[in-house]
Motif scaffolding. Sequence first.
Motif, PDB file in Angstrom:
ATOM      1  N   ASP A   3       0.852  -1.185   0.000  1.00 34.14           N
ATOM      2  CA  ASP A   3       0.000   0.000   0.000  1.00 34.14           C
ATOM      3  C   ASP A   3       0.891   1.240   0.000  1.00 34.14           C
ATOM      4  OD1 ASP A   3      -1.818   2.010   0.399  1.00 34.14           O
ATOM      5  OD2 ASP A   3      -2.591   1.261   2.314  1.00 34.14           O
ATOM      6  N   LYS A   4       0.908   1.975  -1.114  1.00 37.52           N
ATOM      7  CA  LYS A   4       1.758   3.162  -1.225  1.00 37.52           C
ATOM      8  C   LYS A   4       1.046   4.436  -0.771  1.00 37.52           C
ATOM      9  CE  LYS A   4       5.323   1.067  -2.973  1.00 37.52           C
ATOM     10  NZ  LYS A   4       5.855   1.436  -4.287  1.00 37.52           N
ATOM     11  N   SER A   5      -0.205   4.314  -0.334  1.00 34.83           N
ATOM     12  CA  SER A   5      -0.942   5.504   0.095  1.00 34.83           C
ATOM     13  C   SER A   5      -0.620   5.895   1.529  1.00 34.83           C
ATOM     14  CB  SER A   5      -2.448   5.264  -0.049  1.00 34.83           C
ATOM     15  OG  SER A   5      -2.900   4.265   0.868  1.00 34.83           O
ATOM     16  N   THR A   6       0.171   5.103   2.228  1.00 34.43           N
ATOM     17  CA  THR A   6       0.527   5.378   3.613  1.00 34.43           C
ATOM     18  C   THR A   6       2.029   5.587   3.730  1.00 34.43           C
ATOM     19  OG1 THR A   6       0.562   4.433   5.850  1.00 34.43           O
ATOM     20  CG2 THR A   6       0.628   2.885   4.008  1.00 34.43           C
ATOM     21  N   ARG A   7       2.429   6.333   4.746  1.00 36.24           N
ATOM     22  CA  ARG A   7       3.861   6.520   4.993  1.00 36.24           C
ATOM     23  C   ARG A   7       4.485   5.281   5.616  1.00 36.24           C
ATOM     24  NH1 ARG A   7       5.401   6.872  10.068  1.00 36.24           N
ATOM     25  NH2 ARG A   7       3.830   7.111  11.700  1.00 36.24           N
ATOM     26  N   LEU A   8       3.653   4.356   6.093  1.00 36.94           N
ATOM     27  CA  LEU A   8       4.175   3.158   6.737  1.00 36.94           C
ATOM     28  C   LEU A   8       4.770   2.226   5.695  1.00 36.94           C
ATOM     29  CD1 LEU A   8       1.184   2.525   9.169  1.00 36.94           C
ATOM     30  CD2 LEU A   8       3.414   3.505   9.751  1.00 36.94           C
ATOM     31  N   PRO A   9       5.883   1.572   6.016  1.00 32.93           N
ATOM     32  CA  PRO A   9       6.560   0.738   5.019  1.00 32.93           C
ATOM     33  C   PRO A   9       5.873  -0.605   4.801  1.00 32.93           C
ATOM     34  CG  PRO A   9       7.744   0.647   7.106  1.00 32.93           C
ATOM     35  CD  PRO A   9       6.643   1.653   7.286  1.00 32.93           C
ATOM     36  N   HIS A  10       5.938  -1.078   3.557  1.00 32.37           N
ATOM     37  CA  HIS A  10       5.475  -2.403   3.112  1.00 32.37           C
ATOM     38  C   HIS A  10       4.181  -2.886   3.789  1.00 32.37           C
ATOM     39  CE1 HIS A  10       9.246  -2.916   5.639  1.00 32.37           C
ATOM     40  NE2 HIS A  10       8.332  -3.360   6.468  1.00 32.37           N
ATOM     41  N   MET A  11       3.179  -2.026   3.787  1.00 35.34           N
ATOM     42  CA  MET A  11       1.888  -2.436   4.321  1.00 35.34           C
ATOM     43  C   MET A  11       1.161  -3.332   3.313  1.00 35.34           C
ATOM     44  SD  MET A  11       1.512  -1.251   7.419  1.00 35.34           S
ATOM     45  CE  MET A  11       3.188  -1.868   7.524  1.00 35.34           C
ATOM     46  N   LEU A  12       0.197  -4.088   3.811  1.00 37.26           N
ATOM     47  CA  LEU A  12      -0.558  -5.028   2.990  1.00 37.26           C
ATOM     48  C   LEU A  12      -1.112  -4.324   1.751  1.00 37.26           C
ATOM     49  CD1 LEU A  12      -1.574  -8.061   3.273  1.00 37.26           C
ATOM     50  CD2 LEU A  12      -3.756  -7.037   3.983  1.00 37.26           C
ATOM     51  N   PRO A  13      -0.909  -4.897   0.557  1.00 38.36           N
ATOM     52  CA  PRO A  13      -1.415  -4.248  -0.662  1.00 38.36           C
ATOM     53  C   PRO A  13      -2.928  -4.348  -0.757  1.00 38.36           C
ATOM     54  CG  PRO A  13      -0.559  -6.416  -1.198  1.00 38.36           C
ATOM     55  CD  PRO A  13      -0.238  -6.177   0.258  1.00 38.36           C
ATOM     56  N   SER A  14      -3.483  -3.576  -1.660  1.00 35.86           N
ATOM     57  CA  SER A  14      -4.901  -3.715  -1.950  1.00 35.86           C
ATOM     58  C   SER A  14      -5.141  -5.039  -2.667  1.00 35.86           C
ATOM     59  CB  SER A  14      -5.377  -2.571  -2.838  1.00 35.86           C
ATOM     60  OG  SER A  14      -4.767  -2.663  -4.130  1.00 35.86           O
ATOM     61  N   ARG A  15      -6.373  -5.483  -2.644  1.00 34.48           N
ATOM     62  CA  ARG A  15      -6.703  -6.726  -3.341  1.00 34.48           C
ATOM     63  C   ARG A  15      -6.418  -6.594  -4.835  1.00 34.48           C
ATOM     64  NH1 ARG A  15     -12.612  -9.842  -3.360  1.00 34.48           N
ATOM     65  NH2 ARG A  15     -12.216 -11.094  -5.230  1.00 34.48           N
ATOM     66  N   ALA A  16      -6.725  -5.431  -5.414  1.00 31.86           N
ATOM     67  CA  ALA A  16      -6.517  -5.236  -6.856  1.00 31.86           C
ATOM     68  C   ALA A  16      -5.039  -5.323  -7.214  1.00 31.86           C
ATOM     69  CB  ALA A  16      -7.096  -3.894  -7.284  1.00 31.86           C
ATOM     70  N   LEU A  17      -4.169  -4.679  -6.420  1.00 28.59           N
ATOM     71  CA  LEU A  17      -2.732  -4.744  -6.703  1.00 28.59           C
ATOM     72  C   LEU A  17      -2.208  -6.152  -6.523  1.00 28.59           C
ATOM     73  CD1 LEU A  17      -0.012  -3.439  -7.315  1.00 28.59           C
ATOM     74  CD2 LEU A  17       0.185  -2.840  -4.875  1.00 28.59           C
ATOM     75  N   PHE A  18      -2.659  -6.823  -5.484  1.00 25.35           N
ATOM     76  CA  PHE A  18      -2.225  -8.201  -5.253  1.00 25.35           C
ATOM     77  C   PHE A  18      -2.610  -9.087  -6.428  1.00 25.35           C
ATOM     78  CE2 PHE A  18      -3.114 -12.480  -3.559  1.00 25.35           C
ATOM     79  CZ  PHE A  18      -1.878 -12.789  -3.007  1.00 25.35           C
ATOM     80  N   GLU A  19      -3.836  -8.969  -6.893  1.00 25.23           N
ATOM     81  CA  GLU A  19      -4.283  -9.775  -8.025  1.00 25.23           C
ATOM     82  C   GLU A  19      -3.468  -9.471  -9.276  1.00 25.23           C
ATOM     83  OE1 GLU A  19      -9.019 -10.473  -7.008  1.00 25.23           O
ATOM     84  OE2 GLU A  19      -8.410  -8.671  -8.110  1.00 25.23           O
ATOM     85  N   GLN A  20      -3.183  -8.202  -9.503  1.00 30.03           N
ATOM     86  CA  GLN A  20      -2.415  -7.800 -10.681  1.00 30.03           C
ATOM     87  C   GLN A  20      -1.018  -8.418 -10.663  1.00 30.03           C
ATOM     88  OE1 GLN A  20      -1.760  -3.571 -10.871  1.00 30.03           O
ATOM     89  NE2 GLN A  20      -0.278  -3.750 -12.534  1.00 30.03           N
TER      90      GLN A  20
END
Length: 397
Positions: free
Chosen positions: A121-138
């Motif tokens: 998840d690049k929308s947060t300043r926190l590092p390597h957070m769980l991706p969205s379902r759409a990004l994961f699927e892609q």
Amino acid sequence: FSITTMTRGVGGGRGAAAVGRRWALHHNTTLLTHPLQTTTTTRVGAPYHHHAYLRCFSTTVLPGGGQVATFPIVTGQWLQHNWSPQVKLLDASWSLLCNPMTVYNARVPDTPYFDIDEIADKSTRLPHMLPSRALFEQRMSAMSIQPDDHVVVFDSSNGQFIASARVWWTLRVFGHRQVSVLEAGYEGLPRDFKPQPAATVGNASYVAQDVNKDLVWDKYQVMDSLGVYSEKGRGQPDGDTAQIIDARAADRFYARVPEPREDVPKGSIPTAVNVPYMDLFDQREVPSRDDPQKPAQTFYLKKEPQLREVFERSPVQIMQGPTVVYCGSGVTACVVTLAMASLGQERVAVYDGSWTEWSVLDRVPKTVLRKQPPPPKHSLRNRSSASSTTDSPKARS
């Protein structure tokens, strides 16, 4: 789907294979041996010929009542004997200190690379957070991975599962049923093992499940468990206060050293108990995969009795729930989660934001000074030698 777990120590040879077959036949379960089977009927392939093939196996209950046996941790021998187009190898190597792409990627040709900093998840300043379902699927589609594949994840952390456990956890969060971590990581790959390039999937695409909220917690769920008021409070899970585990090194848990990230203050979450992820391993010297003439310091998860002892003296009740694990940024917490799965407890959550998020929140309790317990009476020789080489607060998340 729901998950139930059975743990079986594999004692060796034909006897161990017979135990596995009897258990599978009795429970209408598919054992994922060669040839790979993924149906829900009782179907058992070749027996295990080596006692180190599996740490344990667990069962996923599928819609309709069938079960599929999966293995949290498998060995290089298992991978070699069970390799097929439905078994996919993933490189998850990562380092907090450098760009993993420049150091680790492509060590094993034709192996897709799962970058936890990019598939995040690049929308947060926190590092390597769980991706969205759409990004994961892609990204799963781009790596030619399908939901029915058995994914085996490795990294280059000398067997400590640093990022491979994080990827294992991520796949499970999105409902991937068959995923394992390779024992000893890169060093555990057989020297003559050469994976074939992934087949082209054409127009096929990966379809993930909704996020399994039993496996991932946010800050509000931790607040609920601690009884802290929040505008988005949802009530305590199952009406119970969670068992909270801190996977960081003891020096960080007790605030004796600074956090590796400069903007993160020292401390810990109240009520947490400390299970340093490095305490879960024994260290052995084995021939290097790249150069058999040179030794490689490699880490192996402790055997079941010793592993249970690490949790119990913390103290952690392994089969009690709910349980949530955190660390610096949600990476090594997954190592503790993986170890608990190897002991039969798969319903353990990871607090994704972990201490990096909690430490800077307003109006939440934090503990800086803790009373330190006396050292255990039994020998700490293995852990002290391991800690001196790899458990530096600057080295791990």
